[in-house]
Design a protein around this motif. Structure first.
Motif, short mmCIF file in Angstrom:
data_model
loop_
_atom_site.label_atom_id
_atom_site.label_comp_id
_atom_site.label_asym_id
_atom_site.label_seq_id
_atom_site.Cartn_x
_atom_site.Cartn_y
_atom_site.Cartn_z
N ARG A 138 13.39 -27.78 24.45
CA ARG A 138 12.40 -26.86 23.86
C ARG A 138 12.83 -26.33 22.50
O ARG A 138 11.99 -25.82 21.74
CB ARG A 138 12.15 -25.70 24.82
CG ARG A 138 13.37 -24.90 25.22
CD ARG A 138 12.98 -23.78 26.17
NE ARG A 138 14.13 -23.18 26.83
CZ ARG A 138 14.09 -22.04 27.50
NH1 ARG A 138 12.95 -21.38 27.58
NH2 ARG A 138 15.16 -21.55 28.08
N HIS A 340 0.19 -30.04 21.58
CA HIS A 340 1.63 -29.97 21.93
C HIS A 340 2.18 -31.33 22.32
O HIS A 340 3.34 -31.42 22.76
CB HIS A 340 1.89 -29.01 23.10
CG HIS A 340 1.52 -27.59 22.86
ND1 HIS A 340 2.18 -26.54 23.47
CD2 HIS A 340 0.57 -27.02 22.09
CE1 HIS A 340 1.63 -25.39 23.09
NE2 HIS A 340 0.64 -25.66 22.24
N GLN A 343 3.89 -31.65 25.56
CA GLN A 343 5.31 -31.32 25.77
C GLN A 343 5.99 -32.32 26.69
O GLN A 343 7.07 -32.06 27.21
CB GLN A 343 5.47 -29.89 26.32
CG GLN A 343 4.97 -28.82 25.36
CD GLN A 343 4.90 -27.43 25.96
OE1 GLN A 343 4.04 -26.63 25.58
NE2 GLN A 343 5.78 -27.10 26.90
N SER A 355 1.84 -40.24 25.73
CA SER A 355 1.84 -39.00 26.50
C SER A 355 0.55 -38.96 27.32
O SER A 355 -0.48 -39.49 26.86
CB SER A 355 1.91 -37.78 25.57
OG SER A 355 1.63 -36.58 26.31
N ARG A 379 3.00 -31.64 16.69
CA ARG A 379 3.33 -31.56 18.12
C ARG A 379 3.67 -30.14 18.57
O ARG A 379 3.88 -29.91 19.76
CB ARG A 379 4.50 -32.50 18.43
CG ARG A 379 4.14 -33.98 18.25
CD ARG A 379 5.39 -34.83 18.07
NE ARG A 379 5.10 -36.24 17.91
CZ ARG A 379 4.72 -36.83 16.77
NH1 ARG A 379 4.57 -36.09 15.67
NH2 ARG A 379 4.48 -38.12 16.71
N TYR A 383 6.34 -23.57 22.72
CA TYR A 383 5.96 -24.19 23.99
C TYR A 383 5.15 -23.17 24.78
O TYR A 383 5.21 -21.97 24.53
CB TYR A 383 7.20 -24.62 24.78
CG TYR A 383 8.25 -23.55 24.93
CD1 TYR A 383 8.24 -22.69 26.03
CD2 TYR A 383 9.25 -23.37 23.98
CE1 TYR A 383 9.19 -21.68 26.17
CE2 TYR A 383 10.21 -22.37 24.10
CZ TYR A 383 10.17 -21.54 25.20
OH TYR A 383 11.10 -20.54 25.33
N ARG A 389 10.46 -29.15 26.82
CA ARG A 389 9.85 -30.33 26.22
C ARG A 389 10.65 -31.56 26.63
O ARG A 389 11.88 -31.55 26.53
CB ARG A 389 9.81 -30.22 24.69
CG ARG A 389 8.74 -29.25 24.17
CD ARG A 389 8.79 -29.15 22.66
NE ARG A 389 7.67 -28.36 22.14
CZ ARG A 389 6.52 -28.87 21.71
NH1 ARG A 389 6.34 -30.19 21.74
NH2 ARG A 389 5.56 -28.09 21.25
N TRP A 393 9.31 -33.55 21.08
CA TRP A 393 10.14 -32.44 20.62
C TRP A 393 9.37 -31.50 19.69
O TRP A 393 8.37 -31.89 19.07
CB TRP A 393 11.37 -32.99 19.90
CG TRP A 393 12.05 -34.08 20.65
CD1 TRP A 393 12.28 -35.36 20.24
CD2 TRP A 393 12.58 -34.00 21.99
NE1 TRP A 393 12.92 -36.08 21.21
CE2 TRP A 393 13.12 -35.29 22.30
CE3 TRP A 393 12.65 -32.99 22.95
CZ2 TRP A 393 13.72 -35.57 23.52
CZ3 TRP A 393 13.25 -33.28 24.18
CH2 TRP A 393 13.78 -34.54 24.45
N PRO A 394 9.81 -30.24 19.55
CA PRO A 394 9.17 -29.31 18.62
C PRO A 394 9.27 -29.84 17.20
O PRO A 394 10.32 -30.36 16.79
CB PRO A 394 9.95 -28.01 18.81
CG PRO A 394 11.24 -28.41 19.46
CD PRO A 394 10.95 -29.63 20.27
#
Length: 408
Positions: A138, A340, A343, A355, A379, A383, A389, A393-394
């Motif tokens: 995360r 996101h 995640q 995803s 992305r 979170y 995640r 990734w962030p």
């Protein structure tokens, strides 16, 4: 209530099936009882947390139950998929025994122990991945860099750099040191402008109070710009009065001003350089599938010249799909977030990207192009709900604008 009952019954049914893989490990009646008590404890904890305001404050205990539930579901689905494959084999073999009159073979062969062991071994992979995603993933910030070329980019903006962040969800943060690192990483990009594309908080403006000084440290020569995301309006919790909800949004707007972000509410802002300009256009949230449609694109571009170079900030990428890319005006670059990347997913840069969120959003992560118009779907920086995640990734996005035909 009926849906909740069906949900619990479904989870228990999955658990009973997955139990077959644990039978050789679980010894005696008390082992069996403990196995099912763990499931009931996790489900009960989830229901209790969310029925007593856990969704609103996302406490560590609420996050614990969310992580436990995700592990329970994902790992046991892997086990079930493996066991189901063997059960198909067993049924086919039993049917052949009956058709051929093979009296030495049983009607349905018993389940083989080594298959249960394989199922448990395979389940260990997502188990370890989820734990890594919670502990490290995360805050595993990645800087993704793109260069986009345009025929009609004003000469003065050749080489212009933009940093985009999105979906901060400040109510989920719990590590000031990691956040300081991310802010420093953004500043190291030395971009000309920083653009934030919505969801500053999970629900309440107060979530940003502990972090506003940290985000105020972000620096860009031509300023910091922002728009609202669906979570910023406070639509997902019950407010004591309508006035309280309005006051919450007003406070969030004030906080963004205190952090020196220029919040664009269906409006635009010109950045000028050497007598030339580009337009930063910001709309409020506009999303398909039941999300708020407060965005007014025509209002936001009112007063713009047709040949202005336009960068649009719009939180939800479905806006680009349904309104922006086929609009009579030409939007050179749209910046979004919202998804996101769920995640969770698998990415091999330049090779493969997947995803489950792709089944919901056509444009869900990265750069897409249509008729010389681009969108970047960030992305996300933070979170939400699941405190981790896995594989997605962030992201800190850096986009360099280039004039087509100019040397790099």
């Amino acid at each position: 209530m009926l849906r909740l009952i069906f949900f619990i019954a479904f989870i228990i049914a999955l658990d009973v099936y997955a139990y077959q893989a644990f039978r050789f490990l679980v010894k005696g009646r008390w082992g069996t009882i403990l196995y099912f008590l763990i499931t009931l404890f996790i489900i009960g904890g989830m229901i209790y947390q969310f029925s007593t305001g856990g969704r609103r404050n996302m406490s560590p205990l609420t996050q614990f139950f969310i992580v436990s539930f995700v592990i329970l579901i994902v790992c046991k689905l892997v086990i079930i998929a493996t066991m189901f494959g063997e059960d198909i084999f067993r049924l086919i073999k039993g049917g052949l025994n009956k058709l051929t009159g093979n009296t030495q073979g049983s009607a349905i062969p018993s389940r083989r122990k080594f298959v249960s062991q394989i199922a448990l071994g395979l389940a260990a992979i997502p188990f370890a991945s989820i734990l890594y995603g919670v502990i490290k993933g995360r805050y595993n910030f990645k800087v993704l860099k793109y260069t986009l070329s345009f025929d009609d980019l004003p000469e003065a903006f050749d080489g212009y750099k933009i940093t985009q962040i999105s979906d901060v969800h400040s109510g989920s943060f719990d590590n000031a040191e990691k956040l300081d690192y991310a802010i420093d990483l953004i500043n190291e990009q030395a971009s000309d402008a920083i653009l934030f594309t919505g969801d500053m908080v999970n629900n309440e403006a107060a979530e940003m109070e502990p972090w506003k000084d940290t985000f105020a440290r972000l620096k860009a020569r031509d300023g910091k710009f922002s728009v609202l995301g669906n979570h910023d309006y406070g639509d997902y919790i019950d407010w004591p009065t309508p006035e309280a909800k309005i006051a919450n949004l007003d406070r969030l707007k004030e906080i963004q001003k205190e952090m020196e972000f220029k919040l664009l509410l269906n409006e635009h802002h010109y950045i000028e350089k050497d007598g030339q300009r580009l337009a930063i256009v910001g709309v409020e949230n506009w999303g398909e599938g039941g999300f708020k449609k407060a965005g007014d694109l025509n209002k936001a571009i009112s007063g713009l010249a047709q040949d202005d170079f336009k960068i649009l900030m719009s939180h939800d990428p479905s806006h680009w799909e349904y309104e922006v890319k086929d609009h009579p005006e030409h939007f050179h670059l749209t910046l979004s977030g919202h998804t996101h990347g769920m995640q969770f997913g698998i990415e091999i840069p330049g090779w493969f990207k997947w995803s489950p969120v792709k089944w919901r959003y056509k444009y869900w992560a990265g750069i897409y192009e249509d008729a010389k118009q681009y969108i970047n779907v960030n992305r996300g920086f933070g979170y939400l709900a699941f405190p981790g995640r896995v594989g997605i990734w962030p992201e800190i996005t850096v986009i360099e604008l280039k004039k087509s035909g100019k040397n790099a």
